[in-house]
Design an enzyme around this catalytic site. Structure first.
Site, PDB file in Angstrom:
ATOM      1  N   GLU A  40      20.854 -37.890 -13.627  1.00  3.09           N
ATOM      2  CA  GLU A  40      20.442 -38.635 -12.437  1.00  3.09           C
ATOM      3  C   GLU A  40      21.663 -39.198 -11.702  1.00  3.09           C
ATOM      4  O   GLU A  40      22.544 -39.808 -12.321  1.00  3.09           O
ATOM      5  CB  GLU A  40      19.519 -39.788 -12.836  1.00  3.09           C
ATOM      6  N   SER A  71      13.758 -38.487 -14.638  1.00  2.00           N
ATOM      7  CA  SER A  71      12.897 -38.117 -15.758  1.00  2.00           C
ATOM      8  C   SER A  71      13.778 -37.717 -16.930  1.00  2.00           C
ATOM      9  O   SER A  71      14.309 -36.603 -16.963  1.00  2.00           O
ATOM     10  CB  SER A  71      11.965 -36.964 -15.375  1.00  2.00           C
ATOM     11  N   GLU A  72      13.952 -38.626 -17.871  1.00  2.00           N
ATOM     12  CA  GLU A  72      14.767 -38.314 -19.046  1.00  2.00           C
ATOM     13  C   GLU A  72      14.153 -37.184 -19.866  1.00  2.00           C
ATOM     14  O   GLU A  72      14.871 -36.384 -20.469  1.00  2.00           O
ATOM     15  CB  GLU A  72      14.948 -39.572 -19.900  1.00  2.00           C
ATOM     16  N   ASP A  97      19.239 -47.328 -23.425  1.00  2.00           N
ATOM     17  CA  ASP A  97      17.855 -47.734 -23.633  1.00  2.00           C
ATOM     18  C   ASP A  97      16.874 -46.636 -23.223  1.00  2.00           C
ATOM     19  O   ASP A  97      15.762 -46.544 -23.759  1.00  2.00           O
ATOM     20  CB  ASP A  97      17.552 -48.999 -22.828  1.00  2.00           C
ATOM     21  N   HIS A 141      18.156 -52.984 -20.850  1.00  2.00           N
ATOM     22  CA  HIS A 141      19.236 -52.099 -20.423  1.00  2.00           C
ATOM     23  C   HIS A 141      20.547 -52.386 -21.162  1.00  2.00           C
ATOM     24  O   HIS A 141      21.615 -52.017 -20.661  1.00  2.00           O
ATOM     25  CB  HIS A 141      19.482 -52.231 -18.916  1.00  2.00           C
TER      26      HIS A 141
END
Length: 340
Positions: A40, A71-72, A97, A141
């Site tokens: 990303e 979208s991981e 995270d 995070h």
């Protein structure tokens, strides 16, 4: 230094950690057309959330530096498929995270496919990204989740502490035929160090003794290596500390750790992740098992507090292990040994 030695010495430059990673990615892309990046916001002009990929899409194009949706799951799924097809993808998960979002793709697919195929389908995938603890990114995070990865057979896990180590270890990850998780601690991104400009690899599973000592072994990795070295300087003349930088957690260089602790007979394990079920617990168990009867004090751990990481800077500092915490633990190890 002789003129001949100077000519033979490889060229070296001083780079910040984030620039060393950018330099290494550039070198890897140049050397091997199978290498490509995906993630990303990694293309220019952004060049990544932390500028680790700055300039690379301009140089190599967006076919080699591929922007992805947020979208991981898609990032790791696509990267795993590309690795199975013979490519050597380097996938960026922006913040550690977010591994929680793509654990199925990583631990149930990428990590296990080579084993499930009897070694016929290697998965040369490297997943890199930042752990942002210490920079006020808040509870969702800022976590160090390396133990999640180490707990998964089939994954290799790397946490460098210096720019030079980052370059050599990242190169080894990309050359490896198994999936590797490369953890970049963002609090180290501005740290400078000498980095050889030529291509080189640092073998995975080889720890580095960053400081020799005789009284206590501090076993650590990542940012806490520098905390341990500061603690050693603070205690100079009082306690002689040996600092072992694991560099890779899986595979683990057990031989170097055991040799060091057998020499000093005391161990303090330091990591940023919370103490409960952290990687230090595994190390402590191994040390107690292998060196039972030789240790002069219990193996001690210095780690993050067992709580979500606060946003407020003063509270975040209290959550993280500090140099003072390491100093106190080393003193306690020696005091408890003297009371035995």
């Amino acid at each position: 230094m002789t003129a001949e030695t100077a000519v033979d010495s490889p060229p070296v430059t001083t780079l910040r950690m984030v620039k060393a990673i950018n330099h290494t990615l550039d070198l890897l892309l140049e050397r091997d057309e199978r290498v490509f990046l995906l993630g990303e916001d990694i293309v220019d002009p952004g060049g990544g959330a932390m500028q680790a990929t700055a300039g690379l899409s301009t140089k190599y194009g967006t076919q080699r530096i591929r922007e992805t949706p947020i979208s991981e799951q898609a990032i790791i799924g696509a990267a795993t498929g590309a690795a199975l097809a013979g490519m050597r993808p380097i996938a960026e998960i922006m913040i550690m995270d977010f591994y929680a979002v793509c654990l199925d793709q990583l631990v149930n697919h990428a990590a296990k496919l080579n084993y499930m195929s009897g070694g016929r389908t290697p998965v040369p995938l490297t997943v890199r990204g930042t752990a942002t603890g210490g920079l006020q990114f808040g509870a969702q995070h800022s976590q160090m989740l390396e133990t999640w990865m180490v707990h998964t057979p089939g994954l290799k896990v790397v946490v460098p502490s210096t720019p030079a180590d980052a370059k050599g270890l990242l190169a080894s990850c990309v050359a490896d035929d198994n999936p590797c998780v490369f953890v970049e601690m963002a609090s180290l991104y501005s740290r400078k160090g000498d980095v050889p400009l030529d291509y080189y690899e640092i073998p995975l599973g080889v720890a580095d003794v960053k400081r020799n000592g005789s009284d206590v072994t501090v076993v650590t990795y990542g940012r806490q290596v520098h905390d341990a070295l500061k603690a050693a300087e603070a205690l100079a003349g009082e306690i002689d500390i040996e600092v072992v930088d694991l560099r890779t957690l899986e595979p683990l260089d057990e031989a170097t750790v055991l040799e060091s602790v057998a020499k000093t007979r005391r161990a303090v394990i330091v990591h940023q992740a919370v103490e409960r079920s952290g990687f230090g617990a595994e190390l402590a168990a191994q040390l107690q098992l292998e060196l039972w009867g030789q240790l002069e004090s219990p193996v001690l751990r210095v780690a993050g507090k067992n709580a979500p990481i606060p946003y407020a800077a003063n509270l975040e500092r209290l959550h993280m292990p500090s140099v003072e915490d390491v100093v106190n633990a080393c003193r306690r190890a020696c005091k408890e040994a003297s009371n035995v």
